[in-house]
Write a protein that holds these residues in place. Structure first.
Motif, PDB file in Angstrom:
ATOM      1  N   THR A   1      -5.794 -13.597 -46.030  1.00 11.44           N
ATOM      2  CA  THR A   1      -4.867 -13.804 -44.908  1.00 11.44           C
ATOM      3  C   THR A   1      -3.599 -12.973 -45.042  1.00 11.44           C
ATOM      4  O   THR A   1      -3.123 -12.680 -46.146  1.00 11.44           O
ATOM      5  CB  THR A   1      -4.452 -15.297 -44.812  1.00 11.44           C
ATOM      6  OG1 THR A   1      -3.735 -15.672 -45.988  1.00 11.44           O
ATOM      7  CG2 THR A   1      -5.665 -16.190 -44.647  1.00 11.44           C
TER       8      THR A   1
ATOM      9  N   ALA B   1      -5.498 -16.390 -35.073  1.00  8.56           N
ATOM     10  CA  ALA B   1      -6.015 -16.984 -36.323  1.00  8.56           C
ATOM     11  C   ALA B   1      -6.482 -18.420 -36.090  1.00  8.56           C
ATOM     12  O   ALA B   1      -7.556 -18.827 -36.559  1.00  8.56           O
ATOM     13  CB  ALA B   1      -4.915 -16.945 -37.380  1.00  8.56           C
TER      14      ALA B   1
ATOM     15  N   VAL C   1      -7.863 -12.244 -41.958  1.00  4.95           N
ATOM     16  CA  VAL C   1      -7.173 -12.963 -40.869  1.00  4.95           C
ATOM     17  C   VAL C   1      -5.725 -12.486 -40.768  1.00  4.95           C
ATOM     18  O   VAL C   1      -4.959 -12.603 -41.727  1.00  4.95           O
ATOM     19  CB  VAL C   1      -7.136 -14.481 -41.141  1.00  4.95           C
ATOM     20  CG1 VAL C   1      -6.650 -15.237 -39.913  1.00  4.95           C
ATOM     21  CG2 VAL C   1      -8.489 -15.020 -41.592  1.00  4.95           C
TER      22      VAL C   1
ATOM     23  N   ILE D   1      -1.395 -15.133 -39.655  1.00  2.00           N
ATOM     24  CA  ILE D   1      -1.754 -16.551 -39.635  1.00  2.00           C
ATOM     25  C   ILE D   1      -0.506 -17.425 -39.571  1.00  2.00           C
ATOM     26  O   ILE D   1      -0.524 -18.534 -39.036  1.00  2.00           O
ATOM     27  CB  ILE D   1      -2.647 -16.945 -40.834  1.00  2.00           C
ATOM     28  CG1 ILE D   1      -3.260 -18.343 -40.595  1.00  2.00           C
ATOM     29  CG2 ILE D   1      -1.872 -16.903 -42.157  1.00  2.00           C
ATOM     30  CD1 ILE D   1      -4.316 -18.747 -41.596  1.00  2.00           C
TER      31      ILE D   1
END
Ligand code: OAD
Length: 266
Positions: free
Chosen positions: A16, A252, A203, A20
């Motif tokens: 990530t 996300a 992400v 996010i």
């Protein structure tokens, strides 16, 4: 191509970036992040987030980090973070979360420290600026709140010392003029995990930093199923589509809810 391969047994890595946390109100790094003024000079984050800047003006660099930390602490984990907690519950040791984010929101959402590699550090912690010990210490509540432009008081400066050798403490984050390592940032562990992954889900990252990009290519070479979740095209979305994976061109939070459903076989 469906997301069915997300339910294939084996190590599933989630990688990530700042995207996010954007839905929690934390500015992304290359988004509209404001400038920081020291004296009359304006600095961009990339100029302040360096070991060099810290050696030249430690109190000002600390003030910037304590302000950013206060923004992170005021934010709450969002649906995307909670979906990753659900994924870890479903997958156990077949789950690994590798995050560039220093905001600590994954741990506050409930992901376990053992399966969460904070490869750029965590803004809630400090360590010895001379590295006399690898220990990371929590900053505690004493520096909250911390306003934009606020200066460190002499008393606060006296608290930002290494508890072991007494020299300056520094934020436990990776600076632009520093290198990854295993000791503070789980560099080797992240790369070796990518070589074992059956799926890699990236992400909310622009692919601007080295280790996450390396992981993407290592996983791709191994034939892992790649998924990218990002409203904007980026190196990970291109790699995923080249490798027969999926680019979920969405936020996300919605994308991760779909991925968790696919893990459940939904
Ligand atoms: P960036 O700010 O470079 O990129 C954020 C990405 O998130 C972009 O690709 C956006 O399209 C995407 N995005 C924005 N909102 C989103 C949402 N709601 N859902 C999904 N994606 C969204 O942040 P990173 O790629 O994480 O490193 O790079 C940040 C790193 O670069 C930091 O960790 C820092 C900096 O160099 C160090 O300090 C070492």
């Amino acid at each position: 191509m469906s997301l069915q391969r997300m339910s294939q047994p084996g190590l599933r890595i989630f990688s990530t970036g700042a995207g996010i946390s954007a839905e929690s109100g934390i500015p992304t790094f290359r988004g509209e992040e404001g400038y920081w003024t020291v004296g009359a000079k304006e600095y961009h984050p990339q100029e302040l987030a360096t070991h060099y800047a810290f050696t030249q003006m430690p109190a000002e660099v600390w003030a910037w980090y304590l302000y950013r930390r206060a923004v992170c602490r005021a934010a709450q984990p969002n649906t995307g973070h909670l979906a990753l907690v659900e994924a870890e519950k479903l997958l156990g040791d077949q789950f690994l979360l590798v995050t560039q984010n220093v905001d600590g929101l994954h741990l506050r959402a409930g992901n376990s420290p053992g399966r969460t590699f904070e490869v750029h550090g965590n803004i809630d912690y400090f360590r010895c600026a001379e590295n006399c010990t690898p220990e990371h210490y929590p900053l505690g509540e004493g520096f909250l709140p911390f306003a934009k432009g606020q200066k460190l008081s002499p008393e606060q400066q006296a608290l930002l010392r290494c508890p072991r050798c007494g020299t300056w403490a520094r934020p436990h984050v990776l600076w632009f003029d520093e290198c990854y390592n295993e000791e503070h940032f789980r560099y080797d562990s992240s790369r070796s995990a990518a070589a074992k992954a059956v799926t890699l889900v990236s992400v909310g990252t622009s692919g601007a930093t080295n280790l996450p990009v390396q992981m993407g290519f290592i996983a791709a070479q191994r034939g892992a199923f790649l998924v990218d979740i990002n409203p904007q095209p980026n190196p990970f979305s291109q790699l995923a589509e080249q490798q027969g994976g999926r680019w979920l061109r969405e936020s996300a939070s919605t994308g991760l809810v779909r991925v968790v459903k696919a893990i459940q076989g939904g």
